[in-house]
Design a protein around this motif. Structure first.
Motif, PDB file in Angstrom:
ATOM      1  N   THR A  44      -8.029 -23.308  27.743  1.00  0.00           N
ATOM      2  CA  THR A  44      -7.173 -22.808  26.661  1.00  0.00           C
ATOM      3  C   THR A  44      -8.007 -22.383  25.474  1.00  0.00           C
ATOM      4  OG1 THR A  44      -5.616 -24.496  27.352  1.00  0.00           O
ATOM      5  CG2 THR A  44      -5.101 -23.338  25.344  1.00  0.00           C
ATOM      6  N   HIS A  45      -9.017 -23.160  25.152  1.00  0.00           N
ATOM      7  CA  HIS A  45      -9.833 -22.875  23.983  1.00  0.00           C
ATOM      8  C   HIS A  45     -10.510 -21.516  24.102  1.00  0.00           C
ATOM      9  CE1 HIS A  45     -12.443 -25.109  20.803  1.00  0.00           C
ATOM     10  NE2 HIS A  45     -12.108 -23.915  20.407  1.00  0.00           N
ATOM     11  N   PHE A  48      -7.239 -18.445  25.448  1.00  0.00           N
ATOM     12  CA  PHE A  48      -5.936 -18.117  24.869  1.00  0.00           C
ATOM     13  C   PHE A  48      -5.929 -16.770  24.166  1.00  0.00           C
ATOM     14  CE2 PHE A  48      -1.723 -19.144  23.854  1.00  0.00           C
ATOM     15  CZ  PHE A  48      -1.470 -18.685  22.581  1.00  0.00           C
ATOM     16  N   ILE A  49      -6.894 -16.540  23.306  1.00  0.00           N
ATOM     17  CA  ILE A  49      -6.904 -15.266  22.570  1.00  0.00           C
ATOM     18  C   ILE A  49      -7.112 -14.093  23.532  1.00  0.00           C
ATOM     19  CG2 ILE A  49      -8.070 -13.950  20.782  1.00  0.00           C
ATOM     20  CD1 ILE A  49      -6.967 -15.962  19.166  1.00  0.00           C
ATOM     21  N   VAL A  52      -3.755 -13.391  25.110  1.00  0.00           N
ATOM     22  CA  VAL A  52      -2.805 -12.692  24.232  1.00  0.00           C
ATOM     23  C   VAL A  52      -3.183 -11.216  24.153  1.00  0.00           C
ATOM     24  CG1 VAL A  52      -1.853 -12.570  21.913  1.00  0.00           C
ATOM     25  CG2 VAL A  52      -2.407 -14.761  22.879  1.00  0.00           C
ATOM     26  N   ILE A  53      -4.495 -10.929  24.062  1.00  0.00           N
ATOM     27  CA  ILE A  53      -4.928  -9.532  23.957  1.00  0.00           C
ATOM     28  C   ILE A  53      -4.600  -8.782  25.242  1.00  0.00           C
ATOM     29  CG2 ILE A  53      -6.959  -8.053  23.767  1.00  0.00           C
ATOM     30  CD1 ILE A  53      -8.065  -9.985  21.762  1.00  0.00           C
ATOM     31  N   ILE A  55      -2.193  -9.468  27.427  1.00  0.00           N
ATOM     32  CA  ILE A  55      -0.742  -9.268  27.500  1.00  0.00           C
ATOM     33  C   ILE A  55      -0.317  -8.170  26.535  1.00  0.00           C
ATOM     34  CG2 ILE A  55       1.490 -10.348  27.044  1.00  0.00           C
ATOM     35  CD1 ILE A  55       0.464 -12.898  28.147  1.00  0.00           C
ATOM     36  N   GLY A  56      -0.925  -8.162  25.348  1.00  0.00           N
ATOM     37  CA  GLY A  56      -0.552  -7.154  24.363  1.00  0.00           C
ATOM     38  C   GLY A  56      -0.963  -5.759  24.773  1.00  0.00           C
ATOM     39  N   MET A  57      -2.173  -5.611  25.350  1.00  0.00           N
ATOM     40  CA  MET A  57      -2.648  -4.288  25.726  1.00  0.00           C
ATOM     41  C   MET A  57      -1.860  -3.729  26.898  1.00  0.00           C
ATOM     42  SD  MET A  57      -4.907  -3.439  23.614  1.00  0.00           S
ATOM     43  CE  MET A  57      -6.024  -2.193  24.147  1.00  0.00           C
ATOM     44  N   SER A  59       1.460  -4.202  27.211  1.00  0.00           N
ATOM     45  CA  SER A  59       2.881  -4.057  26.871  1.00  0.00           C
ATOM     46  C   SER A  59       3.160  -2.600  26.517  1.00  0.00           C
ATOM     47  CB  SER A  59       3.223  -4.968  25.697  1.00  0.00           C
ATOM     48  OG  SER A  59       2.541  -4.567  24.551  1.00  0.00           O
ATOM     49  N   PRO A  63      -1.222   0.528  23.965  1.00  0.00           N
ATOM     50  CA  PRO A  63      -2.161   0.995  22.942  1.00  0.00           C
ATOM     51  C   PRO A  63      -3.513   1.370  23.569  1.00  0.00           C
ATOM     52  CG  PRO A  63      -1.832  -1.379  22.770  1.00  0.00           C
ATOM     53  CD  PRO A  63      -1.050  -0.940  23.934  1.00  0.00           C
ATOM     54  N   LEU A  68      -8.189  -1.393  19.237  1.00  0.00           N
ATOM     55  CA  LEU A  68      -8.526  -2.809  19.091  1.00  0.00           C
ATOM     56  C   LEU A  68      -9.601  -2.987  18.038  1.00  0.00           C
ATOM     57  CD1 LEU A  68      -8.962  -4.608  22.530  1.00  0.00           C
ATOM     58  CD2 LEU A  68      -7.572  -5.322  20.636  1.00  0.00           C
TER      59      LEU A  68
ATOM     60  N   PHE B  70       2.628  -6.080  19.542  1.00  0.00           N
ATOM     61  CA  PHE B  70       1.294  -6.654  19.557  1.00  0.00           C
ATOM     62  C   PHE B  70       0.568  -6.316  18.265  1.00  0.00           C
ATOM     63  CE2 PHE B  70      -2.444  -8.333  21.060  1.00  0.00           C
ATOM     64  CZ  PHE B  70      -3.464  -7.425  21.252  1.00  0.00           C
ATOM     65  N   LEU B  72      -3.037  -7.457  15.655  1.00  0.00           N
ATOM     66  CA  LEU B  72      -4.228  -8.266  15.446  1.00  0.00           C
ATOM     67  C   LEU B  72      -4.325  -8.569  13.961  1.00  0.00           C
ATOM     68  CD1 LEU B  72      -6.808  -6.229  17.507  1.00  0.00           C
ATOM     69  CD2 LEU B  72      -5.757  -8.352  18.165  1.00  0.00           C
ATOM     70  N   PHE B 104       1.525 -11.700  19.749  1.00  0.00           N
ATOM     71  CA  PHE B 104       2.369 -10.920  20.654  1.00  0.00           C
ATOM     72  C   PHE B 104       3.780 -11.428  20.460  1.00  0.00           C
ATOM     73  CE2 PHE B 104       3.459  -8.278  24.059  1.00  0.00           C
ATOM     74  CZ  PHE B 104       4.402  -8.939  24.827  1.00  0.00           C
ATOM     75  N   LEU B 121      -9.373 -23.380  17.229  1.00  0.00           N
ATOM     76  CA  LEU B 121      -8.319 -22.494  17.709  1.00  0.00           C
ATOM     77  C   LEU B 121      -6.972 -23.095  17.358  1.00  0.00           C
ATOM     78  CD1 LEU B 121      -7.426 -20.111  19.643  1.00  0.00           C
ATOM     79  CD2 LEU B 121      -7.302 -21.820  21.396  1.00  0.00           C
ATOM     80  N   LEU B 141      -7.176 -26.815  18.689  1.00  0.00           N
ATOM     81  CA  LEU B 141      -8.312 -27.237  19.515  1.00  0.00           C
ATOM     82  C   LEU B 141      -9.594 -27.046  18.733  1.00  0.00           C
ATOM     83  CD1 LEU B 141      -7.237 -25.510  22.821  1.00  0.00           C
ATOM     84  CD2 LEU B 141      -6.783 -27.821  22.111  1.00  0.00           C
TER      85      LEU B 141
END
Lengths: 72, 313
Positions: A44-45, A48-49, A52-53, A55-57, A59, A63, A68, B70, B72, B104, B121, B141
């Motif tokens: 996760t550490h 995670f980011i 998210v990126i 999943i966002g890219m 959607s 984009p 980015l 989305f 940033l 998101f 994080l 974290l």
């Protein structure tokens, strides 16, 4: 979390197995769950980011990659 | 319950609501009570008015939207940070942070992640499995061992009640329930068990709201009593006051504040019984450009914090 898991195994394994098997099964499960939690924390550490990126890219509307990094 | 409900109101609800507003006395339909707000947001009006996020130093936030869902965010802050000290004096060391974030936001799924330069994080996930069931997760974290926290919440929203079950690391379990009793009164309770510290607790909460005011109270077996009252004086002005009492340690704190929501700015100020005054101004300079000023003066500890910042996007 770990103590809750070990209580569950003591309840289920109490019927058929001997005392020593029960204790080692509970301890094994506790060790494995602790190991799994540690790995999950590291995943996760670091992940995670990026997750998210990704999943966002993907959607709609998609984009572009340069968006980015550019500040516009 | 059946005796309180007028038979006509259950069969023609739309007309009944119109006539209910025109008549001086309303017949409350106990079968159609509104859904209450979540238990943790019981005192949210008071919290929003009285506890703005004050900061010290410079703060610059830039949020860049890549598409509707989305975005940033880049956030830089420079200023003195307080470190906990044994003596009564506050010790501050100057620090600078850069924080990168990715958000998101979908109607069903919300993912928010923030990472700092020192590797910390902060992740939040909210997933609406169905209309009524929501899963939330929250994690902080760090690279230091044993300093990370994580919490999972499972929320179920019923017709006029909400219930929540929480699980956190360190064998932390909690459950809460809140129910609408009348269209204006909501009552709820919570229990929690902390395995690591071998502590358990029970709490009760009540919230009474009308169009013009909100009064909320919470009592917990950990010794906390928190009461708050917010009065909406006009469209732009609200006044709020807050009272916190710990009946075990006999600590009392009371505060009163105002919240002006004007067209171009939002100004919040409060004064405390600990001798602390706070003010927070967010001014909208242009579309997407906000200027923030924050001030917190603690007369008793002689601690003065002033901050300014800019938020873009």
């Amino acid at each position: 979390m770990a103590s809750r898991v070990s209580l569950k195994t003591k309840g289920k394994g109490g019927k058929g197995s001997k005392g020593s098997d029960e204790k080692s099964a509970a301890r094994c499960l506790k060790e494995w769950s602790t190991w799994a939690m540690k790995k999950a924390k590291v995943v996760t550490h670091y992940g995670f980011i990026p997750l998210v990126i990704i999943i966002g890219m993907n959607s709609e509307p998609k984009p572009q990659l340069y968006q980015l990094l550019s500040p516009v | 319950m059946a005796g309180l409900v007028h038979p006509a109101t259950t069969t023609i609800p739309a007309e009944a609501s119109k006539t209910a507003h025109t008549k001086a006395e309303e017949k409350t339909d106990y079968m159609n009570l509104p859904c209450p707000i979540p238990f943790e947001e019981l005192q949210r009006e008071a919290l929003m008015s009285l506890k703005p996020e004050t900061f010290e130093g410079l703060r610059f936030d830039f949020t860049k939207g890549l598409n509707q869902k989305f975005s940033l965010s880049h956030s830089a802050s420079m200023g003195p940070t307080e470190i906990p000290s044994q003596s009564a004096e506050t010790i501050k060391i100057p620090t600078a942070h850069y924080e990168f974030g990715a958000n998101f936001i979908d109607p069903n799924l919300m993912l928010i992640g923030r990472v700092l330069t020192d590797g910390r994080l902060n992740a939040r996930v909210k997933w609406d499995l169905t209309d009524n069931l929501t899963v939330k997760a929250n994690a902080q974290l760090t690279n230091e061992p044993h300093m990370s926290h994580g919490m999972f919440n499972f929320d179920y929203k019923g017709k006029d009640y909400r219930s929540q079950f929480q699980m956190g690391n360190g064998a932390l379990f909690g459950a809460s329930y809140i129910q609408s009793v009348t269209p204006h009164l909501f009552l709820g309770g919570e229990v929690f068990w902390a395995g690591q510290h071998r502590k358990s607790g029970l709490g009760y909460a009540a919230r009474y709201e009308t169009d013009k005011m909100v009064a909320a109270g919470q009592v917990a077996s950990t010794g906390m009593v928190a009461l708050s009252y917010v009065q909406k004086v006009s469209e732009k002005v609200s006044l709020a006051s807050d009272f916190m009492y710990n009946y075990i340690t006999k600590d009392v704190t009371s505060s009163a504040g105002y919240d002006y929501i004007l067209r171009q700015c939002r100004l919040r100020g409060k004064i405390d019984s600990n001798g602390c005054t706070t003010a927070y101004l967010e001014e909208r300079l242009n579309m997407g450009l906000n200027f923030i000023l924050s001030a917190e003066i603690d007369h008793r500890k002689k601690d003065y914090k002033f901050g300014f910042g800019l938020t873009v996007g």
